[in-house]
Design a protein around this motif. Sequence first.
Motif, short mmCIF file in Angstrom:
data_model
loop_
_atom_site.label_atom_id
_atom_site.label_comp_id
_atom_site.label_asym_id
_atom_site.label_seq_id
_atom_site.Cartn_x
_atom_site.Cartn_y
_atom_site.Cartn_z
N ARG A 38 -30.16 -54.07 56.45
CA ARG A 38 -30.76 -52.78 56.82
C ARG A 38 -31.29 -52.04 55.59
O ARG A 38 -31.46 -50.84 55.62
N GLU A 39 -31.50 -52.80 54.53
CA GLU A 39 -32.12 -52.31 53.30
C GLU A 39 -31.28 -51.32 52.50
O GLU A 39 -31.80 -50.49 51.76
N TYR A 40 -29.95 -51.42 52.65
CA TYR A 40 -29.06 -50.67 51.76
C TYR A 40 -28.85 -51.49 50.49
O TYR A 40 -28.79 -52.72 50.54
N ARG A 41 -28.75 -50.82 49.38
CA ARG A 41 -28.42 -51.47 48.12
C ARG A 41 -26.92 -51.33 47.92
O ARG A 41 -26.38 -50.23 47.97
N VAL A 42 -26.25 -52.45 47.70
CA VAL A 42 -24.80 -52.42 47.49
C VAL A 42 -24.54 -52.24 46.00
O VAL A 42 -24.97 -53.04 45.18
N LYS A 43 -23.86 -51.15 45.67
CA LYS A 43 -23.58 -50.84 44.27
C LYS A 43 -22.21 -51.34 43.83
O LYS A 43 -22.05 -51.77 42.70
N LYS A 44 -21.22 -51.28 44.75
CA LYS A 44 -19.87 -51.70 44.40
C LYS A 44 -19.10 -52.00 45.68
O LYS A 44 -19.25 -51.29 46.67
N VAL A 45 -18.29 -53.06 45.64
CA VAL A 45 -17.44 -53.39 46.78
C VAL A 45 -16.07 -53.81 46.25
O VAL A 45 -15.98 -54.68 45.40
N THR A 46 -15.04 -53.15 46.72
CA THR A 46 -13.66 -53.53 46.43
C THR A 46 -12.94 -53.56 47.79
O THR A 46 -13.52 -53.15 48.79
N PRO A 47 -11.69 -53.99 47.83
CA PRO A 47 -10.96 -53.94 49.11
C PRO A 47 -10.73 -52.51 49.60
O PRO A 47 -10.42 -52.30 50.77
N PHE A 48 -10.89 -51.52 48.73
CA PHE A 48 -10.56 -50.14 49.05
C PHE A 48 -11.76 -49.21 49.18
O PHE A 48 -11.61 -48.08 49.65
#
Length: 93
Positions: A38-48
Motif C-alpha cells: 500500500r506504498e508505506y515505507r517501512v522504517k523500523k520493525v521489531t517485535p515490539f
Amino acid sequence: MVQVITTRPCTSMKAVTIVPEKKYRIDLRELCECLKKREYRVKKVTPFLAIVSREFEVSIFPSGRIIVRDTSDEKEALKIAREIYECIEDPGG
C-alpha cells in the motif's frame, strides 16, 4: 471493520493516538509486508514496534495501538489507522 474506541491528540507532541476496541497480537513483520503493498515505507520493525511512513510517520504496536505523528487532525489519523487495520485483518490484501 475495526471499531475504534479512542482517538486523542497526544499531549507531549503533535500526534494522534488510536486505540482499537479489540486487543490484537499483531505480527508486525507480516503487517509491514502488507503495508509495503500500500506504498508505506517501512522504517523500523521489531517485535515490539513498527515505524512506517507515507504522508505521516506512524508507530504501530502489537496490541493494535497506533500513533500518527506530525498531525493533530483526528479525521486524517483515523483514515490512516483504518487502512492499517485493514492490513491487520487481511494481511494478504
